[in-house]
Design an enzyme around this catalytic site. Sequence first.
Site, mmCIF file in Angstrom:
data_model
loop_
_atom_site.group_PDB
_atom_site.id
_atom_site.type_symbol
_atom_site.label_atom_id
_atom_site.label_comp_id
_atom_site.label_asym_id
_atom_site.label_seq_id
_atom_site.Cartn_x
_atom_site.Cartn_y
_atom_site.Cartn_z
ATOM 1 N N HIS A 18 0.835 -1.223 -0.017
ATOM 2 C CA HIS A 18 0.036 -0.016 -0.042
ATOM 3 C C HIS A 18 0.977 1.374 -0.024
ATOM 4 C CE1 HIS A 18 -3.888 1.934 0.711
ATOM 5 N NE2 HIS A 18 -3.073 2.857 1.113
ATOM 6 N N CYS A 19 0.904 2.180 -0.961
ATOM 7 C CA CYS A 19 1.695 3.196 -1.061
ATOM 8 C C CYS A 19 1.155 4.456 -0.919
ATOM 9 C CB CYS A 19 2.149 3.368 -2.546
ATOM 10 S SG CYS A 19 3.234 4.618 -2.904
ATOM 11 N N VAL A 20 1.767 5.206 0.165
ATOM 12 C CA VAL A 20 1.459 6.085 0.847
ATOM 13 C C VAL A 20 1.140 7.497 -0.028
ATOM 14 C CG1 VAL A 20 3.505 7.021 1.788
ATOM 15 C CG2 VAL A 20 1.518 7.776 2.641
ATOM 16 N N ASN A 62 -3.252 4.452 -2.327
ATOM 17 C CA ASN A 62 -3.784 3.412 -3.197
ATOM 18 C C ASN A 62 -2.928 2.093 -2.863
ATOM 19 O OD1 ASN A 62 -5.712 1.655 -4.454
ATOM 20 N ND2 ASN A 62 -5.294 2.750 -6.386
#
EC number: 2.3.1.225
Length: 302
Positions: free
Chosen positions: A145-147, A151
């Site tokens: 999960h990429c900050v 998303n």
Amino acid sequence: MAWNVFKFCTALRALGSIMILIVIGIIGFTYYAVVVVNYGPALLIGGVDSLLSVLVLAFFHFLLIMLLWSYFSVVVTDPGGVPTGWRPELDIEKSEGNQALIGEASVGDSSSHGVRYCRKCNQYKPPRSHHCSVCGRCILKMDHHCVWVVNCVGANNYKSFLLFLFYTFLETTVVAVSLLPIFLVFFSDGDGDITVSPGSLAASFVAFVLNIAFALSVLGFLIMHIMLVARNTTTIEAYEKHTVNWPYNVGRKTNFEQVFGSDKMYWFVPLYTEDDKKKLPALGGLDFTSRSESETEPLQSL
């Protein structure tokens, strides 16, 4: 017991769209320093300076367009969720004893290649899918999960994410190189070479530092992901440090095609051809080509 960093990802929910605004703000600030302060005005000087400015601005804007296209493709594209009612083929072949299968299904990591079940979603998990604590659902071929994109990065947007890293590295490198002369002027003792206001000079200095920092950090991240793609694994799968044989490494060429597609004309744009969507089921995150047990090799951690 190893420290599981992923269980702290729930705190990322609070950031929401703030990170998108931060990204846009950094891009806008960089645009101001490169175009408005330095290379835009240089177009009016004439001679070699104008020609250099045209080249820098053309390259800068091309990379910026590709960066933004890739970035928002990651942001708005659903990474891939488990289809409603999805069941493994084993369950179709053996329609009886469903509850027994659920009870015996693995709830562990990807090293289990049998039937997998998510207790949080109360549904079966396809191979290589994982439950995201931030999104609150299972993601197909979840990487992380990429900050920065607010998303998950999964089967449907992993290519866009890699292109975002690629174009970010190129863009920040171009910016750092183009602003290097201004950076050197900032530390010069004399005032003869300074032709801009102190505020503009400070903006150029900050933009240079930001972009050189991003270029170096993104380069390391990009190299890591290229290595992951070459072995057909994900960040989570590498984190799990498998000791079992890894069946999804089907050769470097095929591994890259399962992420970027078979048409190399499309490798550098966040799109797939319709033909690739039909003939490469791995792009959908539900069906993956695998080697036989005798051909598999261990997946080693990075």
